[in-house]
Design a protein around this motif. Structure first.
Motif, PDB file in Angstrom:
ATOM      1  N   ASP A  29      -3.211 -12.168  17.059  1.00 20.31           N
ATOM      2  CA  ASP A  29      -2.115 -11.924  18.030  1.00 20.31           C
ATOM      3  C   ASP A  29      -2.384 -12.613  19.432  1.00 20.31           C
ATOM      4  O   ASP A  29      -1.318 -12.954  20.180  1.00 20.31           O
ATOM      5  CB  ASP A  29      -2.348 -10.449  18.235  1.00 20.31           C
ATOM      6  CG  ASP A  29      -2.027  -9.652  16.906  1.00 20.31           C
ATOM      7  OD1 ASP A  29      -1.450 -10.214  16.114  1.00 20.31           O
ATOM      8  OD2 ASP A  29      -2.509  -8.232  16.739  1.00 20.31           O
ATOM      9  N   ALA A  30      -3.629 -12.601  20.080  1.00 18.25           N
ATOM     10  CA  ALA A  30      -3.728 -12.970  21.219  1.00 18.25           C
ATOM     11  C   ALA A  30      -3.488 -14.526  21.492  1.00 18.25           C
ATOM     12  O   ALA A  30      -2.666 -15.064  22.375  1.00 18.25           O
ATOM     13  CB  ALA A  30      -5.204 -13.079  21.866  1.00 18.25           C
ATOM     14  N   MET A  31      -3.791 -15.192  20.345  1.00 17.29           N
ATOM     15  CA  MET A  31      -3.411 -16.701  20.326  1.00 17.29           C
ATOM     16  C   MET A  31      -1.755 -16.701  20.320  1.00 17.29           C
ATOM     17  O   MET A  31      -1.366 -17.603  21.059  1.00 17.29           O
ATOM     18  CB  MET A  31      -3.865 -17.462  19.034  1.00 17.29           C
ATOM     19  CG  MET A  31      -5.352 -17.803  18.938  1.00 17.29           C
ATOM     20  SD  MET A  31      -5.783 -18.790  17.524  1.00 17.29           S
ATOM     21  CE  MET A  31      -4.671 -19.874  17.234  1.00 17.29           C
ATOM     22  N   GLU A  32      -1.026 -16.063  19.562  1.00 14.40           N
ATOM     23  CA  GLU A  32       0.461 -16.218  19.232  1.00 14.40           C
ATOM     24  C   GLU A  32       1.057 -15.761  20.698  1.00 14.40           C
ATOM     25  O   GLU A  32       1.886 -16.394  21.067  1.00 14.40           O
ATOM     26  CB  GLU A  32       0.871 -15.341  18.231  1.00 14.40           C
ATOM     27  CG  GLU A  32       2.478 -15.418  18.030  1.00 14.40           C
ATOM     28  CD  GLU A  32       2.805 -14.654  16.541  1.00 14.40           C
ATOM     29  OE1 GLU A  32       3.699 -14.845  16.113  1.00 14.40           O
ATOM     30  OE2 GLU A  32       1.953 -13.739  16.120  1.00 14.40           O
ATOM     31  N   GLN A  33       0.431 -14.761  21.335  1.00 19.06           N
ATOM     32  CA  GLN A  33       0.981 -14.494  22.582  1.00 19.06           C
ATOM     33  C   GLN A  33       0.865 -15.212  23.834  1.00 19.06           C
ATOM     34  O   GLN A  33       1.693 -15.830  24.514  1.00 19.06           O
ATOM     35  CB  GLN A  33       0.340 -12.775  23.039  1.00 19.06           C
ATOM     36  CG  GLN A  33       0.946 -11.661  22.075  1.00 19.06           C
ATOM     37  CD  GLN A  33       0.316 -10.612  22.143  1.00 19.06           C
ATOM     38  OE1 GLN A  33      -0.249 -10.320  23.412  1.00 19.06           O
ATOM     39  NE2 GLN A  33       0.305  -9.787  21.328  1.00 19.06           N
ATOM     40  N   ALA A  34      -0.112 -16.092  23.606  1.00 16.20           N
ATOM     41  CA  ALA A  34      -0.350 -17.106  24.819  1.00 16.20           C
ATOM     42  C   ALA A  34      -0.110 -18.649  24.382  1.00 16.20           C
ATOM     43  O   ALA A  34      -0.058 -19.387  25.168  1.00 16.20           O
ATOM     44  CB  ALA A  34      -2.124 -17.279  25.072  1.00 16.20           C
ATOM     45  N   GLY A  35       0.459 -18.696  23.092  1.00 23.73           N
ATOM     46  CA  GLY A  35       0.738 -20.254  22.628  1.00 23.73           C
ATOM     47  C   GLY A  35       2.106 -20.400  22.821  1.00 23.73           C
ATOM     48  O   GLY A  35       2.716 -19.795  23.788  1.00 23.73           O
ATOM     49  N   PRO A  36       2.610 -21.659  22.475  1.00 28.63           N
ATOM     50  CA  PRO A  36       2.072 -21.920  21.103  1.00 28.63           C
ATOM     51  C   PRO A  36       1.226 -23.184  21.204  1.00 28.63           C
ATOM     52  O   PRO A  36       1.465 -24.102  20.608  1.00 28.63           O
ATOM     53  CB  PRO A  36       3.393 -22.561  20.442  1.00 28.63           C
ATOM     54  CG  PRO A  36       4.306 -22.958  21.676  1.00 28.63           C
ATOM     55  CD  PRO A  36       4.002 -22.029  22.759  1.00 28.63           C
ATOM     56  N   ALA A  37      -0.034 -23.112  21.964  1.00 26.26           N
ATOM     57  CA  ALA A  37      -0.852 -24.020  21.739  1.00 26.26           C
ATOM     58  C   ALA A  37      -2.300 -23.230  22.247  1.00 26.26           C
ATOM     59  O   ALA A  37      -2.187 -22.377  22.913  1.00 26.26           O
ATOM     60  CB  ALA A  37      -0.840 -25.389  22.869  1.00 26.26           C
ATOM     61  N   ALA A  38      -3.574 -23.921  21.586  1.00 28.53           N
ATOM     62  CA  ALA A  38      -4.587 -23.133  21.799  1.00 28.53           C
ATOM     63  C   ALA A  38      -5.838 -24.075  21.433  1.00 28.53           C
ATOM     64  O   ALA A  38      -5.475 -25.113  20.614  1.00 28.53           O
ATOM     65  CB  ALA A  38      -4.964 -21.911  20.983  1.00 28.53           C
ATOM     66  N   ASP A  74       4.918 -24.190  15.843  1.00 25.14           N
ATOM     67  CA  ASP A  74       6.213 -23.923  16.307  1.00 25.14           C
ATOM     68  C   ASP A  74       6.343 -22.323  16.311  1.00 25.14           C
ATOM     69  O   ASP A  74       6.094 -21.889  15.635  1.00 25.14           O
ATOM     70  CB  ASP A  74       7.090 -24.252  15.310  1.00 25.14           C
ATOM     71  CG  ASP A  74       7.178 -25.945  15.085  1.00 25.14           C
ATOM     72  OD1 ASP A  74       6.887 -26.492  16.055  1.00 25.14           O
ATOM     73  OD2 ASP A  74       7.663 -26.385  13.878  1.00 25.14           O
ATOM     74  N   ALA A  75       6.703 -21.940  17.566  1.00 23.89           N
ATOM     75  CA  ALA A  75       6.902 -20.474  17.783  1.00 23.89           C
ATOM     76  C   ALA A  75       8.098 -19.943  17.030  1.00 23.89           C
ATOM     77  O   ALA A  75       8.986 -20.627  17.100  1.00 23.89           O
ATOM     78  CB  ALA A  75       7.217 -20.409  19.397  1.00 23.89           C
ATOM     79  N   THR A  76       7.742 -19.096  16.327  1.00 24.70           N
ATOM     80  CA  THR A  76       8.818 -18.425  15.302  1.00 24.70           C
ATOM     81  C   THR A  76       9.210 -17.066  15.637  1.00 24.70           C
ATOM     82  O   THR A  76      10.109 -16.617  15.218  1.00 24.70           O
ATOM     83  CB  THR A  76       8.346 -18.592  13.982  1.00 24.70           C
ATOM     84  OG1 THR A  76       7.170 -18.013  13.670  1.00 24.70           O
ATOM     85  CG2 THR A  76       8.240 -19.936  13.617  1.00 24.70           C
ATOM     86  N   ARG A  77       8.352 -16.385  16.406  1.00 27.72           N
ATOM     87  CA  ARG A  77       8.470 -14.954  16.808  1.00 27.72           C
ATOM     88  C   ARG A  77       8.699 -14.833  18.357  1.00 27.72           C
ATOM     89  O   ARG A  77       7.983 -15.506  19.086  1.00 27.72           O
ATOM     90  CB  ARG A  77       7.323 -14.271  15.983  1.00 27.72           C
ATOM     91  CG  ARG A  77       7.285 -14.194  14.677  1.00 27.72           C
ATOM     92  CD  ARG A  77       6.307 -12.877  14.106  1.00 27.72           C
ATOM     93  NE  ARG A  77       4.957 -13.066  14.701  1.00 27.72           N
ATOM     94  CZ  ARG A  77       4.079 -12.294  14.047  1.00 27.72           C
ATOM     95  NH1 ARG A  77       4.363 -11.503  13.338  1.00 27.72           N
ATOM     96  NH2 ARG A  77       2.702 -12.279  14.386  1.00 27.72           N
TER      97      ARG A  77
END
Length: 409
Positions: free
Chosen positions: A133-142, A401-404
């Motif tokens: 969840d944290a990755m997705e919210q901060a992304g789309p790169a990590a 690729d951000a999808t949400r």
């Protein structure tokens, strides 16, 4: 007829460019010649290098070969001269033989059973989901190492041992320092002593206020605080660093083998086989050392009493006489009898915990980010040096690729 005796004159210090998952080429060539070679240590000691699966497995199970720290006087890449090595501190049972070894291992065996580790699956799923969840919210790169691979096993082992969450970074940084293979001697000693001081405080805190964790469970035994401290150090180190590097390096290997990645995505039931194959293929715990306690005949050669033997697990797990097409990552490989968790009395106590974490975290990552890919060319991924106790990547830049739509947007 004994195998022809060859000599490898120096321990490789790097892997072949473009082949981050394969053992150093010199070790692969040594195994192709013979499963056992002579190895002259930098200090002049005449030792041995074992690269074959059968011999490695046999030595790991043979009580005539010792793990005692005080016998480990010869380093494969550094000449430390004529030094006296002290015995392992109380509790640090990986560097002990029987009967001292069993004094510490036996009380822990019941804490790391297959059943108990399976019961942890739901908690591992929760921890994994939180970090995704944290990755997705901060992304789309990590950086997959800091965002995913390190924190998940760190939180799990902290909870098992009763380490307060707020202290996680404190022990993680120190363990990183003395296992990553890049710190100088002074920095290594400082990190080790800092970890020991912290663990002494932790054991004292458990004595005063036991909680629901493995360390508190051991308080009713006859183990001293110093022994508990040493045992905790072994569990923290082994339970964190190896799994963290398997998660990061395993993801890197899958991204570099798109057909295998596609097979795992298409068949979630393949995950158990996939984990075993990644463990074999990557062998992040590259080698162990043993010392012969008496003359031992192996493969037609005499291993002299007092000789140090380097066991190359990375090449044993790539032995073509044991694994067909060993340098190919094949997630459908049926035979998973690898040595990634060692063998014999020192076989990894936390192997079932590691399996649970890998079986949960890798599929969850791939499911959450179906377009996950490297954010830099593969040759720019920073690798740990061959001098590191545990092999892996220093960082793994990824993107997707951000999808949400992030919450609140």
């Amino acid at each position: 007829m004994p195998e022809p005796l060859h000599t490898i004159t120096a321990m490789p210090t790097a892997r072949r460019p473009g082949c981050p998952f394969d053992p150093p080429e010199e070790l692969i060539e040594a195994r192709a010649r013979s499963p056992i070679s002579r190895f002259p240590f930098p200090d002049g000691h005449q030792g041995w290098l074992v690269t074959g699966y059968d011999l490695t497995r046999a030595i790991l199970a043979d009580p005539r070969f010792s793990s005692r720290k005080e016998l480990m006087k010869h380093h494969p890449t550094v000449d430390y001269g004529d030094i006296e090595v002290p015995p392992a501190p109380p509790g640090e049972f990986l560097l002990m033989d029987e009967p001292r070894h069993s004094r510490y291992r036996k009380p822990l065996v019941g804490k790391f059973t297959v059943r108990r580790m399976r019961l942890l699956t739901e908690r591992v799923e929760q921890i994994t989901a939180e970090h995704l969840d944290a990755m997705e919210q901060a992304g789309p790169a990590a950086d997959l190492v800091t965002a995913f691979a390190k924190p998940i096993p760190a939180v799990v082992i902290c909870e098992l041992l009763g380490v307060p969450y707020e202290d996680r970074d404190r022990f993680q940084d120190n363990i990183d320092t003395f296992l990553a293979g890049e710190a100088g001697d002074e920095e290594l000693i400082a990190a080790y002593l800092a970890t020991q001081r912290y663990l002494a405080e932790l054991v004292a805190a458990k004595r005063a206020n036991p909680t629901d964790d493995v360390l508190s469970d051991l308080l009713d035994s006859d183990l001293t605080d110093e022994e508990l401290q040493g045992m905790a150090l072994i569990l923290l180190s082994a339970g964190f660093d190896t799994t963290a590097n398997m998660l990061a390096l395993g993801t890197f290997a899958l991204l570099r083998n798109p057909e295998q990645l596609a097979a795992l995505r298409a068949d979630p039931g393949l995950v158990d086989q996939a984990v075993e194959e990644l463990l074999r293929y990557l062998s992040v715990a590259k080698q162990f050392h043993r010392v012969a306690l008496e003359d031992v005949e192996l493969a037609g050669h005499t291993i002299e009493a007092g000789a140090t033997v380097i066991l190359s697990l990375s090449t044993a797990n790539r032995d073509p006489e044991r694994f067909p097409d060993p340098h190919t990552l094949d997630l459908r490989r049926q035979d998973g009898a690898h040595l990634a968790f060692s063998h014999g009395i020192h076989q990894c106590l936390g192997q079932q915990l590691a399996r649970v974490e890998l079986r949960v975290a890798l599929p969850a990552l791939l499911d959450r980010f179906p377009t996950l890919r490297l954010a830099v060319p593969a040759e720019e991924v920073a690798l740990r040096p061959e001098s590191a106790d545990i092999y892996g990547v220093k960082s793994l830049p990824v993107t997707w690729d951000a999808t949400r739509v992030p919450p609140g947007v």
